[in-house]
Motif scaffolding. Structure first.
Motif, mmCIF file in Angstrom:
data_model
loop_
_atom_site.group_PDB
_atom_site.id
_atom_site.type_symbol
_atom_site.label_atom_id
_atom_site.label_comp_id
_atom_site.label_asym_id
_atom_site.label_seq_id
_atom_site.Cartn_x
_atom_site.Cartn_y
_atom_site.Cartn_z
ATOM 1 N N MET A 1 0.799 -1.191 0.000
ATOM 2 C CA MET A 1 0.000 0.000 0.000
ATOM 3 C C MET A 1 0.849 1.265 0.000
ATOM 4 O O MET A 1 0.314 2.347 -0.172
ATOM 5 C CB MET A 1 -0.928 0.002 1.196
ATOM 6 N N CYS A 2 2.137 1.117 0.181
ATOM 7 C CA CYS A 2 3.034 2.273 0.189
ATOM 8 C C CYS A 2 2.965 3.006 -1.154
ATOM 9 O O CYS A 2 2.823 4.230 -1.191
ATOM 10 C CB CYS A 2 4.461 1.816 0.490
ATOM 11 N N LYS A 3 3.025 2.257 -2.236
ATOM 12 C CA LYS A 3 3.008 2.879 -3.560
ATOM 13 C C LYS A 3 1.662 3.552 -3.824
ATOM 14 O O LYS A 3 1.609 4.642 -4.380
ATOM 15 C CB LYS A 3 3.303 1.834 -4.634
ATOM 16 N N ALA A 4 0.568 2.918 -3.412
ATOM 17 C CA ALA A 4 -0.758 3.505 -3.601
ATOM 18 C C ALA A 4 -0.878 4.814 -2.813
ATOM 19 O O ALA A 4 -1.365 5.824 -3.335
ATOM 20 C CB ALA A 4 -1.841 2.522 -3.165
ATOM 21 N N ALA A 5 -0.422 4.817 -1.567
ATOM 22 C CA ALA A 5 -0.485 6.018 -0.739
ATOM 23 C C ALA A 5 0.393 7.117 -1.328
ATOM 24 O O ALA A 5 -0.005 8.282 -1.388
ATOM 25 C CB ALA A 5 -0.052 5.696 0.685
ATOM 26 N N GLY A 53 -1.009 13.480 3.965
ATOM 27 C CA GLY A 53 -2.433 13.456 3.633
ATOM 28 C C GLY A 53 -3.039 12.105 3.347
ATOM 29 O O GLY A 53 -4.209 12.021 2.957
ATOM 30 N N ALA A 54 -2.295 11.021 3.526
ATOM 31 C CA ALA A 54 -2.848 9.680 3.308
ATOM 32 C C ALA A 54 -3.507 9.181 4.595
ATOM 33 O O ALA A 54 -3.065 9.496 5.692
ATOM 34 C CB ALA A 54 -1.747 8.707 2.886
ATOM 35 N N VAL A 55 -4.570 8.414 4.440
ATOM 36 C CA VAL A 55 -5.235 7.767 5.564
ATOM 37 C C VAL A 55 -5.277 6.275 5.252
ATOM 38 O O VAL A 55 -5.803 5.869 4.217
ATOM 39 C CB VAL A 55 -6.671 8.299 5.767
ATOM 40 N N PHE A 56 -4.707 5.474 6.144
ATOM 41 C CA PHE A 56 -4.700 4.029 5.950
ATOM 42 C C PHE A 56 -5.943 3.429 6.598
ATOM 43 O O PHE A 56 -6.271 3.745 7.745
ATOM 44 C CB PHE A 56 -3.423 3.419 6.531
ATOM 45 N N VAL A 67 -6.280 2.596 1.312
ATOM 46 C CA VAL A 67 -5.723 3.920 1.599
ATOM 47 C C VAL A 67 -6.564 4.936 0.839
ATOM 48 O O VAL A 67 -7.068 4.666 -0.246
ATOM 49 C CB VAL A 67 -4.226 3.987 1.204
ATOM 50 N N ARG A 68 -6.760 6.094 1.446
ATOM 51 C CA ARG A 68 -7.496 7.180 0.807
ATOM 52 C C ARG A 68 -6.858 8.498 1.225
ATOM 53 O O ARG A 68 -5.992 8.531 2.090
ATOM 54 C CB ARG A 68 -8.976 7.155 1.194
ATOM 55 N N PHE A 71 -8.233 14.518 2.816
ATOM 56 C CA PHE A 71 -9.158 15.517 2.313
ATOM 57 C C PHE A 71 -9.414 15.249 0.842
ATOM 58 O O PHE A 71 -8.560 14.714 0.145
ATOM 59 C CB PHE A 71 -8.574 16.928 2.447
ATOM 60 N N SER A 72 -10.576 15.680 0.367
ATOM 61 C CA SER A 72 -10.855 15.573 -1.064
ATOM 62 C C SER A 72 -9.964 16.557 -1.811
ATOM 63 O O SER A 72 -9.400 17.481 -1.225
ATOM 64 C CB SER A 72 -12.325 15.888 -1.345
ATOM 65 N N ARG A 73 -9.829 16.379 -3.100
ATOM 66 C CA ARG A 73 -9.001 17.291 -3.912
ATOM 67 C C ARG A 73 -9.501 18.729 -3.810
ATOM 68 O O ARG A 73 -8.720 19.665 -3.726
ATOM 69 C CB ARG A 73 -8.989 16.854 -5.382
ATOM 70 N N SER A 74 -10.830 18.924 -3.804
ATOM 71 C CA SER A 74 -11.352 20.289 -3.749
ATOM 72 C C SER A 74 -11.011 20.949 -2.412
ATOM 73 O O SER A 74 -10.665 22.134 -2.366
ATOM 74 C CB SER A 74 -12.858 20.317 -3.995
#
Length: 95
Positions: A1-5, A53-56, A67-68, A71-74
């Motif tokens: 998940m490191c690469k995804a985050a 800014g990543a949340v696991f 992972v998400r 905050f949203s992009r906006s």
């Protein structure tokens, strides 16, 4: 998940390595499945990614781990705009 985050927070391996205090090669090997860093290194990477800014999301029942963005992009764009407003800060005259 490191690469995804890392992809979500749009940061290079070099910047993540600097922020986490680890070698860029360690991150590359970890992401490619070549090596597995020790627990302290994984914690340093996780902390650095969360600061960016990543949340696991832990695995829960039939829902897999993920992972998400915090905050949203906006919201992120709006916060960045606010950070740059106002010019230089001055010294307060309040005792």
């Amino acid at each position: 998940m490191c690469k995804a985050a890392r992809s979500l927070v749009q940061v290079t391996r070099t910047k993540l390595a600097n922020n986490a205090g680890v070698s860029r090669d360690v991150i590359e090997h970890f992401e490619r499945g070549i090596g597995s860093p020790d627990a302290n290194t994984v914690t340093a990477l996780k902390d650095a990614l969360e600061d960016l800014g990543a949340v696991f999301i832990p695995e829960s029942g039939s829902n897999g781990a993920g992972v998400r963005l915090k905050f949203s992009r906006s919201v992120t764009d709006r916060l960045q705009h606010l950070v740059n407003e106002g010019g230089l800060s001055g010294k307060d005259a309040i005792p």
